[in-house]
Structures are given as structure tokens and as C-alpha cells.
Design a protein around this motif. Structure first.
Motif, short mmCIF file in Angstrom:
data_model
loop_
_atom_site.label_atom_id
_atom_site.label_comp_id
_atom_site.label_asym_id
_atom_site.label_seq_id
_atom_site.Cartn_x
_atom_site.Cartn_y
_atom_site.Cartn_z
N THR A 175 4.33 -12.44 11.36
CA THR A 175 3.92 -11.58 10.00
C THR A 175 5.25 -10.38 10.60
OG1 THR A 175 2.69 -9.26 10.05
CG2 THR A 175 2.87 -10.20 11.94
N HIS A 234 -4.04 -16.31 6.48
CA HIS A 234 -3.86 -14.34 6.52
C HIS A 234 -5.00 -13.99 7.30
CE1 HIS A 234 -3.52 -10.51 4.91
NE2 HIS A 234 -2.01 -10.65 5.52
N VAL A 235 -4.57 -12.41 8.08
CA VAL A 235 -6.47 -12.02 8.68
C VAL A 235 -7.08 -11.66 7.83
CG1 VAL A 235 -4.94 -9.54 8.27
CG2 VAL A 235 -6.06 -9.90 9.91
N SER A 264 -5.28 -4.97 2.40
CA SER A 264 -4.08 -5.72 2.37
C SER A 264 -3.19 -4.88 1.70
CB SER A 264 -4.28 -7.02 1.92
OG SER A 264 -4.96 -7.44 2.10
N ALA A 265 -3.26 -4.64 0.38
CA ALA A 265 -2.72 -3.65 0.07
C ALA A 265 -3.43 -2.39 -0.98
CB ALA A 265 -1.86 -3.91 -1.25
N PRO A 266 -2.39 -1.33 -0.91
CA PRO A 266 -3.56 0.17 -1.38
C PRO A 266 -4.50 -0.30 -2.77
CG PRO A 266 -0.75 0.30 -1.70
CD PRO A 266 -0.79 -1.19 -0.75
N GLU A 273 -12.99 0.13 0.35
CA GLU A 273 -11.02 0.23 0.70
C GLU A 273 -11.15 0.60 2.13
OE1 GLU A 273 -8.51 2.19 -1.18
OE2 GLU A 273 -6.40 1.10 -0.62
N ARG A 274 -10.62 -0.31 3.34
CA ARG A 274 -9.83 -0.61 3.86
C ARG A 274 -8.60 -0.94 5.07
NH1 ARG A 274 -8.08 -4.60 5.06
NH2 ARG A 274 -8.10 -6.65 5.32
N TYR A 275 -7.73 -0.50 5.96
CA TYR A 275 -7.25 -0.95 6.02
C TYR A 275 -7.31 -1.67 7.69
CZ TYR A 275 -3.10 0.34 9.24
OH TYR A 275 -1.82 0.61 9.81
N GLY A 276 -6.31 -2.26 7.93
CA GLY A 276 -5.60 -3.42 8.61
C GLY A 276 -4.56 -4.28 8.87
N MET A 277 -4.39 -4.85 9.46
CA MET A 277 -3.01 -5.86 9.87
C MET A 277 -3.14 -6.52 10.57
SD MET A 277 -1.07 -2.85 11.80
CE MET A 277 0.69 -3.49 11.22
N SER A 278 -2.32 -7.72 10.18
CA SER A 278 -2.26 -9.32 11.38
C SER A 278 -2.44 -8.82 13.00
CB SER A 278 -0.89 -10.01 11.50
OG SER A 278 -1.34 -10.05 10.08
N VAL A 310 -8.24 5.42 3.03
CA VAL A 310 -9.27 3.95 3.50
C VAL A 310 -10.10 4.53 4.57
CG1 VAL A 310 -7.12 2.19 3.70
CG2 VAL A 310 -6.93 4.30 5.52
N ASP A 367 3.20 1.99 9.55
CA ASP A 367 2.29 3.00 9.01
C ASP A 367 2.05 4.60 8.71
OD1 ASP A 367 1.95 0.76 6.70
OD2 ASP A 367 -0.14 -0.06 9.27
N ARG A 393 4.73 2.40 4.86
CA ARG A 393 5.56 2.29 6.14
C ARG A 393 6.08 2.84 6.31
NH1 ARG A 393 3.59 -1.54 8.64
NH2 ARG A 393 5.08 -2.66 9.36
N LYS A 396 0.99 -7.29 -1.97
CA LYS A 396 2.07 -6.31 -1.46
C LYS A 396 3.67 -6.45 -1.89
CE LYS A 396 0.41 -7.33 3.36
NZ LYS A 396 -0.80 -6.75 3.52
P1 AMP Z 1 -0.54 -7.41 7.29
O1 AMP Z 1 -0.23 -8.05 7.96
O2 AMP Z 1 -0.29 -8.83 6.33
O3 AMP Z 1 -1.77 -7.96 6.56
O4 AMP Z 1 0.15 -6.33 6.46
C1 AMP Z 1 -0.64 -5.36 6.75
C2 AMP Z 1 0.01 -3.78 5.80
O5 AMP Z 1 -0.48 -4.46 5.17
C3 AMP Z 1 -0.61 -2.71 6.75
O6 AMP Z 1 0.33 -2.15 8.39
C4 AMP Z 1 0.08 -1.98 5.93
O7 AMP Z 1 1.24 -1.19 5.36
C5 AMP Z 1 -0.60 -2.57 4.62
N1 AMP Z 1 -1.95 -2.41 4.33
C6 AMP Z 1 -3.21 -3.01 4.55
N2 AMP Z 1 -4.70 -2.41 4.01
C7 AMP Z 1 -3.87 -1.63 3.43
C8 AMP Z 1 -4.69 -0.49 2.26
N3 AMP Z 1 -6.10 -0.66 3.14
N4 AMP Z 1 -3.45 0.41 1.48
C9 AMP Z 1 -2.57 0.56 2.57
N5 AMP Z 1 -1.34 -0.23 2.66
C10 AMP Z 1 -2.50 -1.34 3.29
#
Ligand code: AMP
Length: 498
Positions: free
Chosen positions: A158, A202-203, A271-273, A292-297, A316, A375, A390, A481
Motif C-alpha cells: 500500500t 484490495h482490503v 475506500s474514498a469519501p 459509510e465506513r472508514y478503513g485502510m489496508s 464516517v 489521515d 490526508r 481515490k
Molecule cells: P487503502 O489502504 O487503499 O484502503 O486506503 C486507505 C485510505 O482510504 C484511508 O487512509 C483514507 O484516506 C481513505 N478512505 C477509506 N475510506 C474512506 C472514507 N469512507 N472516507 C474518506 N476516505 C476514506
């Protein structure tokens, strides 16, 4: 039971359907998954792979890809899912950095990889390819390699949208914990049917999209990619859908309505806003409210809007149970509500570090074990968190901090604007200058003065874009993204001669 595959295996005796094609045909049952992943496991062992070895896979989404992934889990091998769009140079980096023992590619690509030192085998749809042939002729190995919760299951490379990719080490324990948390938080039941159209490198598509049904023993409508036509046709047979924001805007453009989504229990975005305008258009058109939820790899999912209770547009949601979130200033102190700060997270879902990269790992964690997500977020008085951007995106102009997301939200509300991206460009006087890249609505005319005048009424002067560019489309990666690095490269000479 710390091997993630053992959790999936709990459902095999039931002979329930697992994968259903976009034509409604059952492609695999849970029984098939167990049998076939055991055959792949036998083959991998026969090829000399031992627990802890790395298997890199750059393959299309198919039932076979899932069998291979599960074979790696059950054999204690570390799986490296690779985006099919990566070219040879990127692949060179992943293979050497990870010290991969085996590379699995599409049958049509085998000859391109002949020169590699690593062993190359192929796997394609309908059991084509050398690895599939070997597996088909092998007995199913019933062994499940014991794993501790800290043993690595997957390395995901990532980089966000900039920098050299780093391998995030995700353990069996991380995946089990996050999967179980999400099943509860999103009220998964034995009746749920997931419509799965995301990529599986991808995650989002791999961990969230595949693990939840596999942990719950429920079926997956398994589409090889996203298309509005097949999604609209499949929605009446599904109860849950997961998408990146682009999927939602495309479905709105292509005729989603109340009737087609009547059977749906849950639409999830991440994954994006997700733009607030998409959130409300979706509710008006379908009568359903996107979660809507928020996560990352590196962490899996951290924050989610609630299943019951208010889902708030532009946020989120709230930290998931077991995930601790802090939003802090540059001294590491909690910021006041509605004030942007760095987002840190801690929990059983959070990875242990970057493969082969102790320096980057050390930089990414605080002394108290929080992962510094990179973030920028803010929290409202009710505890709802918004992702503001970011930290690498932060623009410092004349010594003042500017958060692009704040300006993008305002620009997106302006009548002629369809979408926007705010970037900082090198400037001789200010260091960086705020600039806006705008996609106009159909029939709107490009008028930079109009945009700047509008922004002057909204924000302090130093935040008003010093240049406005118009484009037909923002560059996005496969997870939706916006690739701001490409926009910055394109416009970098605006204020400074090359
Ligand atoms: P990745 O590791 O490719 O899944 O990217 C993770 C990044 O995607 C996070 O650090 C955020 O910057 C962005 N992201 C994931 N979900 C959201 C969301 N719901 N809203 C805004 N940004 C998000």
C-alpha cells in the motif's frame, strides 16, 4: 482456532451455496471451497512451499483465486494480492521486497514472466493454467496449519496514492477480530446475500467483501467486476452491497430506483469519501440510507456509521467496538470537537508493521501503540468522525494550514460544480498555493473568476484558490481515490518556471 481458514471451515458440512455467478448459476458451495482449497494446498506443498513463505498472486477475480487464497491461509503461507494493473517494474519491487517464493499469474501472461528468478505458475478462470491443472490432479490435503493470532496471513502493498509501496503485515488475528466485529456491527444474519463486485486484491473486496460472508456461511453473488447493468439485475436477489463511491454515482446515473433496491437491507460505501450530494440523492431515489465506513489496508475497518441510529452524511460514523481512535494536534494532544487533527487508531484489527521495513514501522506507531493513519479527521460533539484529508495533502500556504477537504466540500456545493479536487502547487512567495481542479456539470461554462468570487464569499482570503483548472474527469485509481499526485504533476509549473 487462530487460523482464519478454520473459521470459514465451520460452514462446510452444510453444503450451502457460496459463489453464485451473475447468470444465477452456483459456481461453488462451501463444500467445494474446502475440497478445492485442500487440493491447492496439497499442490503448494508439493511445489516445496513451507509455512511463512510468500505467494504473490496477480490474477483476475475468479472462484479459483478464492481457492488459492484459502489454500494459502490453511497452509500457513503468506498471501500477497497484487493489483492486476501493476506493471513489471512495480512487480519487481513487490517480489524482491517480499522475498516471494512463488508468483501466480494469468495463463496468458506466463511468457512475460519467464525471465524471473522466482518460480512462476499460472491460474485462470475455469480451472485453466498450470497451477489449476496440478491442483485438479491432486488429493485434497485436510491439514490446517496451526497459526497463532500474530502469524501473518497476508501482506498488502500500500502507498495510498503516493510514495513507494510498503508491505503491510496483516495477521490471522487482525482478520478474525475485524471480521467478527463487522458481522456484529452490521447485523449480518444467515439470510444475508452479498452482492460482490469489488476487486479481490484490495482490503475492501478481499477482507470485508469475502471474509464477512465466509465467516457467516452466507452466499456471495460473485461478479467478476462492477457494471451497473449486472448490479441492477442482481439487486433483487441480494440483501447487502458494498461499493466505492463511484459505484453509487454510476448506479444513480444508470437508473437505480426504489423497486430495484427494495430487497436490500444495507448499502455500504468506503475506500474514498462519499459526497454528501450522493448520500442524499441515494436516499431520495432508493429510500435507503448508505452506511459509510472508514478503513485502510493497515487496519481493516476502524469507524462506521451505525446500523441502527443516525447515519450522518459527510461523516464516517463512530469508532467500531474495540477500536480506539484519537484525533490529536502536533503535540499529540486531543483536539477540540470540530477541529482537524491527525487520526490515530489502536485495536486488535491494527497490523503489526511493514514487512522488511522497521524504520517505517517505528515511524508509524506512537509509544502507546497507536497507528498514525496519515489521515486528518475531526470529531463532532456527538462523536461522529469526518475524514478531512490526508496529512500529505495538507497545504501550507504562507505558513497557514489549509485542509483541501474543507474547500472541496464548499466547491461541490456550488451550482456549476460537479466535483472538485484541491491541491497545493509550488509557489515562489507562499511556498504552496491553493489551487482547484474542477469538473463542471454538463452545460456549465468554465469561468475561473466565478469560482474564485464564490470562494471569496465562503472562506478567508488565504484559502481562495489562486488558480482554477477545468477538466472532464478527475484521475482516480481502481478504488475510486482521486490521484492528486497526478494533478500536482500536471500543474506543477503554474507559478514556478520549470
Ligand atoms: P487503502 O489502504 O487503499 O484502503 O486506503 C486507505 C485510505 O482510504 C484511508 O487512509 C483514507 O484516506 C481513505 N478512505 C477509506 N475510506 C474512506 C472514507 N469512507 N472516507 C474518506 N476516505 C476514506
Amino acid at each position: 482456532m487462530s487460523n482464519l481458514y478454520q473459521r470459514f471451515q465451520q460452514h462446510v458440512s452444510t453444503d450451502k451455496p457460496l459463489l453464485i455467478s451473475d447468470q444465477g448459476k452456483t459456481l461453488a458451495s462451501y463444500q467445494d471451497l474446502d475440497e478445492k482449497s485442500g487440493q491447492y494446498a496439497h499442490t503448494l506443498k508439493h511445489l516445496g512451499l513451507k509455512p511463512g513463505d510468500r505467494v504473490a498472486a496477480q490474477i483476475e477475480k475468479s472462484p479459483e483465486a478464492l481457492y488459492l487464497y484459502c489454500a494459502c491461509l490453511r497452509s500457513g503461507l503468506i498471501y500477497l494480492p497484487l493489483n492486476t494493473a501493476y506493471g513489471h517494474q512495480e512487480l519487481d519491487h513487490f517480489l524482491s521486497d517480499a522475498g516471494a517464493t512463488l508468483l501466480v499469474v494469468e495463463p496468458s501472461k506466463t511468457s512475460e514472466h519467464r525471465h524471473r528468478e522466482v518460480k512462476v505458475v499460472s491460474l485462470g478462470e475455469h480451472s485453466s493454467g498450470s497451477l489449476s491443472s496440478l491442483a485438479a490432479a491432486s488429493p485434497s490435503d485436510p491439514n490446517i496449519e496451526p497459526r497463532t493470532e500474530n502469524d501473518i496471513a497476508v501482506i498488502i502493498y500500500t502507498s495510498g496514492t503516493t510514495g513507494l509501496p510498503k508491505g503491510a503485515m496483516i495477521s490471522h488475528g487482525n482478520l478474525i477480530s475485524n471480521g467478527e466485529t463487522l458481522l456484529k456491527a452490521w447485523g449480518w444474519s444467515a439470510e444475508d446475500v452479498l452482492l460482490h463486485t469489488l476487486p479481490v486484491f484490495h482490503v475492501h473486496g478481499l477482507f470485508v467483501g469475502l471474509h464477512l460472508p465466509l465467516l457467516a456461511g452466507t452466499p456471495i453473488l460473485f461478479h467478476s467486476s462492477f457494471s451497473t447493468k449486472t448490479v441492477l439485475a442482481a439487486l433483487p436477489s441480494a440483501t447487502v452491497f458494498m461499493g466505492v463511491p463511484t459505484y453509487y454515482t454510476r448506479l444513480l446515473n444508470d437508473g437505480i430506483d426504489q423497486q430495484s433496491s427494495a430487497n436490500m437491507r444495507l448499502f455500504i460505501s468506503g475506500s474514498a469519501p462519499l459526497l454528501a450530494t450522493t448520500f442524499s440523492a441515494w436516499e431520495q431515489t432508493t429510500g435507503k440510507i448508505i452506511l459509510e465506513r472508514y478503513g485502510m489496508s493497515e487496519t481493516g475497518m476502524n469507524i462506521s456509521n451505525p446500523l441502527t441510529g443516525e447515519r450522518r452524511a459527510g461523516t464516517v460514523g463512530l469508532p467500531l467496538p474495540g477500536v480506539e481512535c484519537r484525533i490529536v494536534d502536533e503535540k499529540g494532544l486531543a483536539v477540540a470537537s470540530d477541529t482537524p487533527g491527525d487520526l490515530w487508531v489502536k485495536g486488535a484489527n491494527v497490523f503489526s508493521g511493514y514487512w522488511n521495513n522497521p524504520d517505517k514501522t517505528a515511524e508509524s506507531f506512537t509509544e502507546e501503540g497507536f497507528f498514525i493513519t496519515g489521515d486528518i479527521a475531526s470529531i463532532d460533539p456527538d462523536g461522529y468522525i469526518s475524514i478531512v484529508g490526508r496529512s500529505k495533502d495538507l497545504i501550507i500556504s504562507g505558513g497557514l494550514n489549509i485542509y483541501p477537504k474543507e474547500l472541496e466540500l464548499l466547491l461541490d456545493k456550488f451550482e456549476p460544480v460537479s466535483e472538485s479536487a484541491v491541491i497545493g502547487l509550488p509557489h515562489p512567495d507562499f511556498g504552496e498555493a491553493v489551487c482547484a481542479v474542477i469538473v463542471l456539470k454538463p452545460n456549465a461554462l468554465p469561468d475561473a473568476d466565478e469560482i474564485q468570487n464564490y470562494m471569496r464569499q465562503q472562506v478567508a482570503n488565504f484559502k481562495v484558490p489562486k488558480a482554477v483548472f477545468f477538466t472532464d474527469q478527475l484521475p482516480r485509481n481502481s478504488m475510486s481515490k482521486v490521484q492528486k499526485n497526478l494533478l500536482r504533476d500536471q500543474h506543477q509549473d503554474t507559478f514556478i518556471a520549470p
